[in-house]
Design an enzyme around this catalytic site. Structure first.
Site, PDB file in Angstrom:
ATOM      1  N   GLU A  84      -0.098   1.007   5.217  1.00  0.00           N
ATOM      2  CA  GLU A  84      -0.315   2.204   5.077  1.00  0.00           C
ATOM      3  C   GLU A  84       1.193   2.809   5.745  1.00  0.00           C
ATOM      4  O   GLU A  84       1.353   2.780   6.901  1.00  0.00           O
ATOM      5  CB  GLU A  84      -1.539   3.392   4.876  1.00  0.00           C
ATOM      6  CG  GLU A  84      -1.625   4.832   4.924  1.00  0.00           C
ATOM      7  CD  GLU A  84      -2.189   5.707   5.642  1.00  0.00           C
ATOM      8  OE1 GLU A  84      -3.217   6.332   4.488  1.00  0.00           O
ATOM      9  OE2 GLU A  84      -3.116   5.591   6.191  1.00  0.00           O
ATOM     10  N   TYR A 135       4.444   9.203   0.417  1.00  0.00           N
ATOM     11  CA  TYR A 135       3.320   8.353   0.664  1.00  0.00           C
ATOM     12  C   TYR A 135       3.060   7.037   0.162  1.00  0.00           C
ATOM     13  O   TYR A 135       3.361   6.809  -0.840  1.00  0.00           O
ATOM     14  CB  TYR A 135       2.043   8.912   0.854  1.00  0.00           C
ATOM     15  CG  TYR A 135       1.146   8.243   1.008  1.00  0.00           C
ATOM     16  CD1 TYR A 135      -0.003   7.920   2.671  1.00  0.00           C
ATOM     17  CD2 TYR A 135       0.348   7.439  -0.221  1.00  0.00           C
ATOM     18  CE1 TYR A 135      -0.758   7.568   2.415  1.00  0.00           C
ATOM     19  CE2 TYR A 135      -0.944   6.590   0.241  1.00  0.00           C
ATOM     20  CZ  TYR A 135      -1.409   7.101   1.300  1.00  0.00           C
ATOM     21  OH  TYR A 135      -2.441   6.198   2.262  1.00  0.00           O
TER      22      TYR A 135
END
Length: 416
Positions: free
Chosen positions: A227, A138
């Site tokens: 993101e 991530y």
């Protein structure tokens, strides 16, 4: 997105100086932006018709591809369409199957946990090559108030809800402050890649390059958030951005024309889009009491008082200090267009805003719209006496109050 760092709910945004909608763009648009900065992603093609999806699927090899509904909401894979199709993300084995899935997605509404029961329209799909990562990470770039600048947030536990990771295993989150002007250095980026556990030197180098370029986009394009979840390390040692979400600062629209041209208003609440055209700060909520207030602080306080008396606001609406009778009328049109609204509470403090302007707009709207919803009005400040006299002489069923608690109590009572 990492809410523990962003802490920017829609009401807080509206309460800032003017209404700020942080623009979001579709995944296929995000992929194009990443690629324009040399950031690797699985090869993908957007399609806006089932036939285009069929033609796109023919360009992928025998391993097939993935078809993804292009809707601005999380949880697409676990959602369902109003056509009955389960899931907004599917593996595709043939062009015919791609066409079939696209026909059930395009033009239909996808319902997810984030969209609510109404769902959001799907106007396009994205077909992407199948690249199965051996490990998922991530990565996000965003502004962090505690640091006073941008940070890169990363975790070796990607492909899942990052907020759950942060709650259950805070040590799994690595936050790296970024020098605003200089960005990430090569050594900082490589050090982060090693901490995250990228296996080979080649993968570490590719990951570091991605980190550096993500911040470059963030700065160049006035982003509020980037993101990547997941950032995938493939079995052959390469690193790819497998999914991307972008947010951009509304205040930068004047210098980011190319980015804001990507805005898809079909993904937004229609009443909010309409309000924005008239300079009204409006956010739709789920309650039954329509609110019309001047000043974001007073608007939020009004909502709190309604809640204190057991009511639920149907909206946040700040008409601002420069409202005219015409904009007040438009605000009323938006409020009464919501079938859930059972009463309307007007709470005005006449500082910059004149109470008689509000009264004129209210009276005109009530007459022209044949208003049947109970209307509770509290006016204080500049031209207060004149406004109250205008309301009295109008002959309309407008219920005036001076006390805020009393007004809120009656607005709640009449909405039941």
């Amino acid at each position: 997105m990492l809410a523990s760092l962003r802490k920017a709910g829609s009401l807080a945004r509206a309460a800032s100086a003017g209404q700020r909608r942080f623009l979001s763009i579709h995944e296929y648009q995000s992929v194009n932006l990443l690629n324009s900065y040399g950031i690797p992603t699985p090869r993908s093609i957007a399609a806006k018709t089932p036939q285009e999806a069929y033609e796109a699927a023919k360009q992928f090899d025998s391993t097939g591809c993935v078809i993804k509904a292009q809707v601005l909401a999380g949880g697409r894979g676990k959602g369902h369409f109003d056509t009955g199709l389960q899931g907004g993300v599917h593996l595709v084995e043939s062009p015919e199957q791609a066409k079939d899935y696209a026909s059930k997605m395009i033009g239909s509404k996808l319902i997810t946990k984030q969209t609510g029961a109404a769902g959001r329209i799907c106007n396009a799909v994205m077909l992407a090559e199948r690249r199965d990562p051996s490990h998922e990470y991530y990565v996000a770039v965003l502004n962090d108030r505690s640091v006073g600048g941008p940070v890169l947030v990363a975790s070796a536990q990607g492909g899942m809800n990052i907020e759950e990771v942060a709650a259950n295993d805070p040590g799994a989150i690595i936050t790296t402050p970024i020098n605003f002007e200089k960005g990430l250095s090569q050594s900082e980026a490589l050090d982060l890649a090693k901490k995250l556990g990228f296996k080979s030197e080649g993968a570490q180098s590719e990951a570091a390059d991605i980190f550096i370029r993500l911040y470059q986009i963030f700065k160049d394009k006035d982003a509020t958030q980037i993101e990547i979840n997941p950032l995938g390390e493939t079995s052959d040692g390469h690193v790819l951005c497998m999914d991307a979400k972008f947010g951009f600062d509304d205040n930068a629209e004047f210098r980011q024309k190319d980015i804001f041209a990507l805005r898809d208003i079909s993904q937004e609440e229609p009443s909010e889009v309409e309000a924005q055209k008239f300079g009204l700060n409006f956010i739709k909520l789920d309650g039954s009491i329509g609110c019309l207030v001047n000043g974001a602080g007073l608007a939020m306080a009004t909502m709190d008082v309604l809640a204190l008396h057991g009511g639920n606001p149907a909206n946040f609406l700040d008409v601002g200090g420069g409202a005219t009778p015409e904009t007040v009328k438009k605000a009323f049109e938006i409020l009464v267009s919501d079938p859930k609204v059972k009463s309307i509470f007007i709470n005005i403090f006449g500082g910059i805003m004149r109470c008689d302007y509000i009264a004129e707009g209210v009276i005109n709207a009530a007459k022209e719209l044949s208003l049947t919803v109970p209307l509770i009005v509290r006016l204080k400040g500049t031209k207060e006496a004149e406004a109250k006299e205008m309301i009295r002489q109008s002959g309309l069923k407008i219920i005036p109050f001076d006390d805020l608690d009393e007004a809120a109590h009656n607005a709640v009572k009449l909405a039941i």
